[in-house]
Write an enzyme that holds these catalytic residues in place. Structure first.
Site, PDB file in Angstrom:
ATOM      1  N   ASP A  77     -16.325  11.481  -2.767  1.00 27.00           N
ATOM      2  CA  ASP A  77     -15.536  10.059  -2.112  1.00 27.00           C
ATOM      3  C   ASP A  77     -16.163   9.401  -1.347  1.00 27.00           C
ATOM      4  O   ASP A  77     -17.648   9.825  -0.338  1.00 27.00           O
ATOM      5  CB  ASP A  77     -14.208  10.699  -1.889  1.00 27.00           C
ATOM      6  N   ARG A 132      -9.688  -2.887   7.239  1.00 26.00           N
ATOM      7  CA  ARG A 132     -10.770  -1.246   7.789  1.00 26.00           C
ATOM      8  C   ARG A 132     -11.650  -1.754   8.342  1.00 26.00           C
ATOM      9  O   ARG A 132     -12.623  -0.706   7.657  1.00 26.00           O
ATOM     10  CB  ARG A 132     -10.989  -1.509   6.311  1.00 26.00           C
ATOM     11  N   TRP A 140       0.474  -1.147  -0.184  1.00 22.33           N
ATOM     12  CA  TRP A 140       0.225   0.075   0.191  1.00 22.33           C
ATOM     13  C   TRP A 140       1.069   1.130   0.207  1.00 22.33           C
ATOM     14  O   TRP A 140       1.798   1.886   0.817  1.00 22.33           O
ATOM     15  CB  TRP A 140      -0.960   0.221   1.265  1.00 22.33           C
ATOM     16  N   ASP A 166      -2.708   5.572  -3.451  1.00 20.95           N
ATOM     17  CA  ASP A 166      -2.934   6.399  -2.032  1.00 20.95           C
ATOM     18  C   ASP A 166      -1.671   7.316  -2.201  1.00 20.95           C
ATOM     19  O   ASP A 166      -2.197   8.084  -1.132  1.00 20.95           O
ATOM     20  CB  ASP A 166      -3.528   5.480  -0.790  1.00 20.95           C
ATOM     21  N   LYS A 199     -16.067   6.324  -8.793  1.00 20.69           N
ATOM     22  CA  LYS A 199     -14.653   5.379  -8.087  1.00 20.69           C
ATOM     23  C   LYS A 199     -15.534   4.354  -7.899  1.00 20.69           C
ATOM     24  O   LYS A 199     -16.001   4.613  -6.051  1.00 20.69           O
ATOM     25  CB  LYS A 199     -14.047   6.215  -7.476  1.00 20.69           C
ATOM     26  N   TRP A 200     -14.963   2.981  -8.091  1.00 24.25           N
ATOM     27  CA  TRP A 200     -15.139   1.348  -7.775  1.00 24.25           C
ATOM     28  C   TRP A 200     -14.494   1.246  -6.733  1.00 24.25           C
ATOM     29  O   TRP A 200     -12.837   1.035  -7.121  1.00 24.25           O
ATOM     30  CB  TRP A 200     -15.396   0.454  -8.566  1.00 24.25           C
ATOM     31  N   ASP A 201     -14.314   1.155  -4.990  1.00 23.79           N
ATOM     32  CA  ASP A 201     -12.844   0.921  -4.915  1.00 23.79           C
ATOM     33  C   ASP A 201     -13.074  -0.256  -4.262  1.00 23.79           C
ATOM     34  O   ASP A 201     -14.217  -0.686  -3.964  1.00 23.79           O
ATOM     35  CB  ASP A 201     -13.165   1.882  -3.527  1.00 23.79           C
ATOM     36  N   MET A 202     -12.118  -0.746  -3.321  1.00 28.82           N
ATOM     37  CA  MET A 202     -12.249  -2.804  -2.989  1.00 28.82           C
ATOM     38  C   MET A 202     -10.981  -2.119  -1.858  1.00 28.82           C
ATOM     39  O   MET A 202     -10.037  -2.632  -2.041  1.00 28.82           O
ATOM     40  CB  MET A 202     -11.818  -3.366  -3.858  1.00 28.82           C
ATOM     41  N   ASN A 203     -11.354  -1.955  -0.053  1.00 27.26           N
ATOM     42  CA  ASN A 203     -10.271  -1.959   0.825  1.00 27.26           C
ATOM     43  C   ASN A 203     -10.212  -2.528   0.968  1.00 27.26           C
ATOM     44  O   ASN A 203      -9.491  -2.891   2.515  1.00 27.26           O
ATOM     45  CB  ASN A 203     -10.581  -0.292   1.448  1.00 27.26           C
ATOM     46  N   CYS A 230      -9.980   0.834  -8.061  1.00 27.72           N
ATOM     47  CA  CYS A 230      -9.322   1.363  -7.160  1.00 27.72           C
ATOM     48  C   CYS A 230      -9.528   0.291  -5.773  1.00 27.72           C
ATOM     49  O   CYS A 230     -10.033  -0.101  -6.129  1.00 27.72           O
ATOM     50  CB  CYS A 230      -9.525   2.634  -6.573  1.00 27.72           C
TER      51      CYS A 230
HETATM   52  C1  GLA Z   1      -9.290   4.079   0.031  1.00 26.47           C
HETATM   53  C2  GLA Z   1      -8.943   4.885  -1.512  1.00 26.47           C
HETATM   54  C3  GLA Z   1      -8.902   6.206  -1.334  1.00 26.47           C
HETATM   55  C4  GLA Z   1     -10.178   6.740  -0.932  1.00 26.47           C
HETATM   56  C5  GLA Z   1     -10.912   5.864  -0.030  1.00 26.47           C
HETATM   57  C6  GLA Z   1     -11.814   6.097   1.087  1.00 26.47           C
HETATM   58  O1  GLA Z   1      -8.744   4.350   0.860  1.00 26.47           O
HETATM   59  O2  GLA Z   1      -8.235   4.305  -2.073  1.00 26.47           O
HETATM   60  O3  GLA Z   1      -8.661   7.382  -2.836  1.00 26.47           O
HETATM   61  O4  GLA Z   1     -11.310   6.558  -1.551  1.00 26.47           O
HETATM   62  O5  GLA Z   1     -10.527   4.675   0.408  1.00 26.47           O
HETATM   63  O6  GLA Z   1     -12.163   5.146   2.464  1.00 26.47           O
END
Ligand code: GLA
Length: 736
Positions: free
Chosen positions: A367, A444, A200, A549, A477-481, A527
C-alpha cells in the site's frame, strides 16, 4: 423484436418479460411517456393513456390546442421555459441570450444490440440478441441542434438504459448548461425514496423517506461520486418489502459530480431526473461537435428490493465489469496498510509476505509509502518511483522476491494527486487544479492534478507504464484521497472552465482505459479514502472497489448491507483486520471478522508477523474455506435477510445458481439476556430439495427453511456457545 413502433399511433413499446416502457410522439412532435412498469400486452393504440391538461389555470403551447399544456404532460425530454413549469432536461445558452429550446421528433432507428458510449463507461452486450436499442432523433429547427434519445432494453434483464447525445449541426456555438441523461415522468408520487448516504468510514447507509411535494435530490459536488450520496436511488411503494412489491432502481454510470432529483408537482406526478451536476458544468458545443451524456440505468422490480438488487448485481457483474477477472474468483490478498502504515522496509515486507504465504494468502499488496520520500502523507505524490531507503533494490526486485515466495504482487497508487513536496510539483507547479492568484485548499496535505489536461494524463501514464513494464504487478489499488476544490485549469481558456470537472473524470477514464488495455492481466481495485468512488462508472474499469476504510466487522455489516442494494459481492473489497480495530478500537472475534469479509472479495489487512499461533491456525482454516467457497460467494445469488438498520441482528445469504448449495451469514452484535428462540426464514432455495446443514444433526427441505426458517439459536440445540457480543455464524447448506 422487443421494441415495437406502431406508426398509426406513433407509439413505441419497449418490453420484455418483466417490464413495459411506452412512449409516443405527441401531437406537437415532442416525445411523451405513457407508461413504465410491469409488462403489459402490446397494442397498436395506447392513446387512452395519454393524459392532457387537467382543468384549471395552465399555459398552453398554442392558441389552437388549448388543452395541450406541457406542464401536465408526461415527457421524455422536456424543454424548460416553454410552459412546462417542472425541471427541464436541457438548458442551452444561446448567442442571443435565450435558453428556450424546442426539440421535435425527426426520425428514429430501432436496432438489435447496443452501441458503446464514446469515452464513457457503459453497460454492454456480448451478442446483438441480448438487447434492442431505440434511438430517437429530435431536432430544434431554429438552432439546428439534434438530441438523440438513446434507449436500450435488455431482453432477459429487467433493465432499460437511457442516455442522450447532442450534435450541433448549426452555425452558432451553444453552451450546454444542463443535460439530463434520463427524464422519467411517473403518473403518481406514492413512493418511498431509498438512498445510500454517508460519509468517510460510514458509507452507504440506507435512508428511506416518503416522496413529498417539491424537489428531493441527492448529488455530489466533490469531483467524485462520493461517500456522501451514492449515484443511485430507488422508488418503492409503501408496501414493498425485500421480497414483494414494486420498486424502480435508478443508477448513474458516472464517477463525477451528479445530480439525481425527483420533482413531485402539485398534481402528484413524480419527475425523475438524472444528470451531470449542472452547478459545475457548462460545455460550449461548437458547430459540428457532439456531446455524449453518461448512461442512466433503470431497473424495474415487481418482486421487491431484493430482485432489484439482484438485477443490478447480475448486470454489473456480467455486463459492466470487463476483462479477464470478470468471471474469475478473486485472489485472497493481504494488504500491508493497517499492518505497517508507511513504516516498513523490504525485510519487513518480505517477512510479512512469507507469513502470509504460510497462511494460504495468494497476493501481497504493498500500500501507500513505497515511493521516494513517502514517510508521511505530506509528501511525494506524483513521484512514482521506489523509495531507495525502504526498498534499496527497487520495486521490481521486491516483486520478484514476493513472486519467489509463491505470491503475486500488488501495488497501491494515487495517480490523480500531487504533493507540493515532490519533484513533479517543482517541475510543473501549473499542473494542479487551482485559480491563479488564489489559495488552493489542501485535502490530506495534497492537491489534485489537472486531469483535464491530456499532457498531465500522458505524463502520469508514462510514469506508471515505466513501473508496470518492469515489475510483475498483478493487482493495482488506485486511490483518490481528497475531494476536489478550486477546480480551475490553467491549460484551458476562461470560457472553458465549466468543462473541467467533466473533462477531469474523462481523463481518469482515459488513463484507466490505457492501462487496462496495455496490462489486461492486472486486477484493478478502485478506492477513494475507502468507498468514496464506489460507482458503476469505476466498475467499468476496475472490477473491485475498496468498500470502506472502516474495517470493523460490526460497522461493516451496515456498510456492506447498504452497498449490496446496488453492487455485487464480487465488487466489494472486504478484509479481515486486527483487533482492536484501528477505526473504532473495538474487539471482535476473529471468526466474526471473517464471517463478514467472506461476503466480498476477501483478504487480510493486518501484520501477520504478530499473530498468535492459534490465530494463524484459524486464519489458515478461513482461507481454506474461502478458497473452497469463493466462487459461490462471489458469483451466486445474494439475498438480504435481516437488515442491521432495522434489527438488532443482521443476516444475508448466497445461493448457488443450481440451488444445491447456500451459505447463510448470521450476525448478532449484542448479547441479550434471557433471549427468545430465533428462526430465520431463508430465500432462494429449491422448496423440493432436502438440505443438510453443516454441523447440525437434522436436515430440512427448502420449503421448511424458507417458510418455517433456519434455527439460529444454539440453545434450542442444547449448545451453550451462543454467548457474548459480536457473535456470528455461518450456516452451510448442501442439497447433494
Ligand atoms: C486511503 C485508502 C486506504 C489506504 C490509504 C493510504 O485512505 O482508503 O485503504 O490505502 O489511503 O494512504
Amino acid at each position: 423484436m422487443p421494441i415495437i413502433f406502431h406508426p398509426s399511433t406513433n407509439t413505441f413499446h419497449l418490453y420484455n418479460n418483466t417490464l413495459s416502457y411506452i412512449i409516443k410522439i405527441l401531437p406537437n412532435r415532442q416525445i411523451g411517456n405513457l407508461y413504465f412498469g410491469h409488462k403489459i400486452h402490446d397494442q397498436e393504440n395506447f392513446d387512452h393513456l395519454f393524459e392532457l391538461a387537467n382543468r384549471g389555470v395552465r399555459v398552453c403551447v398554442d392558441e389552437i390546442h388549448n388543452n395541450f399544456s406541457l406542464e401536465h404532460i408526461k415527457q421524455e425530454f422536456p424543454s424548460p421555459y416553454k410552459g412546462d413549469m417542472r425541471l427541464g432536461s436541457i438548458d442551452l445558452a444561446q448567442s442571443n441570450g435565450s435558453h428556450i429550446v424546442e426539440f421535435y421528433y425527426d426520425h428514429h432507428e430501432i436496432f438489435f444490440g447496443k452501441r458503446p458510449l464514446e469515452g464513457l463507461p457503459s453497460t454492454y452486450i456480448e451478442s446483438d440478441q441480448e438487447a434492442t436499442s431505440l434511438w430517437i432523433t429530435l431536432k430544434d429547427p431554429l438552432l439546428h441542434i439534434t438530441a438523440i434519445l438513446q434507449y436500450t432494453l435488455y431482453e432477459k434483464r429487467a433493465v432499460l438504459t437511457r442516455s442522450v447525445k447532442l450534435c450541433n449541426e448549426g452555425k452558432d456555438t451553444v453552451v450546454i448548461e444542463a443535460l439530463s441523461s434520463l427524464n422519467l415522468d411517473l403518473p403518481d408520487a406514492d413512493y418511498d425514496m431509498m438512498t445510500l448516504t454517508g460519509a468517510w468510514a460510514r458509507e452507504r447507509s440506507i435512508k428511506i423517506h416518503p416522496l413529498h411535494e417539491g424537489i428531493q435530490s441527492i448529488y455530489s459536488l466533490r469531483g467524485h461520486s462520493s461517500a456522501n450520496f451514492n449515484p443511485f436511488f430507488a422508488l418503492k411503494r409503501k408496501e414493498t418489502t425485500e421480497n414483494q412489491g414494486e420498486a424502480i432502481g435508478v443508477s448513474f454510470v458516472y464517477s463525477g459530480n451528479f445530480l439525481a432529483q425527483v420533482d413531485v408537482d402539485s398534481f402528484n406526478t413524480a419527475r425523475i431526473n438524472l444528470q451531470i451536476h449542472p452547478a459545475t458544468f457548462s460545455w460550449p458545443l461548437h458547430p459540428n461537435q457532439t456531446f455524449q451524456a453518461p448512461e442512466a440505468i433503470l431497473v424495474y422490480s415487481n418482486q421487491g428490493i431484493n430482485f432489484m438488487s439482484q438485477t443490478f448485481h447480475d448486470l454489473f457483474r456480467q455486463r459492466l465489469v470487463r476483462g479477464p477477472y470478470r468471471d474469475k474468483s478473486r485472489p485472497i490478498l493481504i494488504n500491508n496498510w493497517e499492518g505497517t502504515y508507511m513504516d516498513f522496509d523490504e525485510n519487513i515486507l518480505l517477512e510479512m509476505a512469507k507469513e502470509a504465504k504460510n497462511l494460504g494468502v495468494e497476493l501481497f499488496v504493498l500500500d501507500d509509502g513505497w515511493f521516494e520520500g513517502r514517510n508521511t502523507d505530506t509528501t511525494s505524490l506524483g513521484d512514482w518511483w521506489a523509495d531507495r531507503v525502504k526498498l534499496p533494490h527497487g520495486l521490481s526486485a521486491l516483486a520478484k522476491k514476493i513472486n519467489d515466495l509463491g505470491l503475486e504482487f500488488g501495488l497501491w497508487i494515487e495517480p490523480e494527486m500531487i504533493s507540493k513536496r515532490s519533484h513533479l510539483y517543482q517541475n510543473h507547479p501549473d499542473w494542479i487544479l487551482c485559480v491563479p492568484d488564489r489559495n488552493a485548499s489542501v485535502g490530506r496535505n495534497q492537491y489534485v492534478l489537472d486531469f483535464s489536461n491530456p499532457d498531465v494524463v500522458d505524463y502520469i501514464a508514462r510514469q506508471l507504464e515505466n513501473i508496470l513494464d518492469h515489475t510483475a504487478v498483478r493487482y493495482i489499488k488506485w486511490d483518490m484521497n481528497r475531494s476536489m476544490s478550486e477546480v480551475y485549469s490553467s491549460s484551458h481558456l476562461p470560457q472553458e472552465q465549466g468543462m473541467i470537472y467533466h473533462k477531469y473524470i474523462l481523463g481518469v477514464y482515459r488513463l484507466y482505459e490505457r492501462l487496462i488495455q496495455k496490462y489486461p492481466h492486472i486486477l484493478f481495485e478502485s478506492c477513494a479514502s475507502g468507498g468514496g468512488r464506489f460507482d458503476p462508472g469505476m466498475l467499468y474499469y476496475a472490477p473491485q472497489t475498496w468498500t470502506s476504510d472502516n474495517t470493523d466487522a460490526i460497522e461493516r455489516l451496515k456498510i456492506q448491507y447498504g452497498t449490496s442494494l446496488v453492487y455485487p459481492l464480487s465488487c466489494m473489497g472486504s478484509h479481515v483486520s486486527a483487533a482492536p480495530n484501528h477505526q473504532l478500537l473495538r474487539n471482535t472475534p476473529l471468526n466474526t471478522r471473517a464471517n463478514v469479509a467472506y461476503f466480498g472479495t476477501f483478504g487480510y489487512e493486518l501484520d501477520p508477523r504478530v499473530l498468535l499461533p492459534s490465530e494463524k491456525e484459524e486464519i489458515r482454516r478461513q482461507i481454506d474455506f474461502m478458497k473452497k467457497n469463493r466462487s459461490l460467494l462471489q458469483f451466486g445469488t445474494f439475498y438480504r435477510l435481516l437488515s442491521p438498520f432495522e434489527n438488532k441482528e443482521a443476516a444475508w445469504m448466497v445461493v448457488s445458481n443450481d440451488r444445491l448449495e447456500a451459505i447463510v451469514g448470521y450476525y448478532r452484535p449484542l448479547q441479550e439476556v434471557n433471549e427468545r428462540f430465533r428462526r430465520l426464514p431463508l430465500q432462494g432455495l429449491d422448496p423440493n430439495l432436502l438440505y443438510a446443514i453443516e454441523g447440525k444433526s437434522y436436515k430440512a427441505y427448502g420449503d421448511e427453511l424458507m417458510h418455517v426458517g433456519l434455527i439460529t439459536t444454539d440453545l434450542s440445540c442444547q449448545e451453550q456457545t451462543d454467548e457474548g457480543d459480536y457473535v456470528s455464524k455461518l450456516f452451510i447448506l448442501h442439497a447433494k
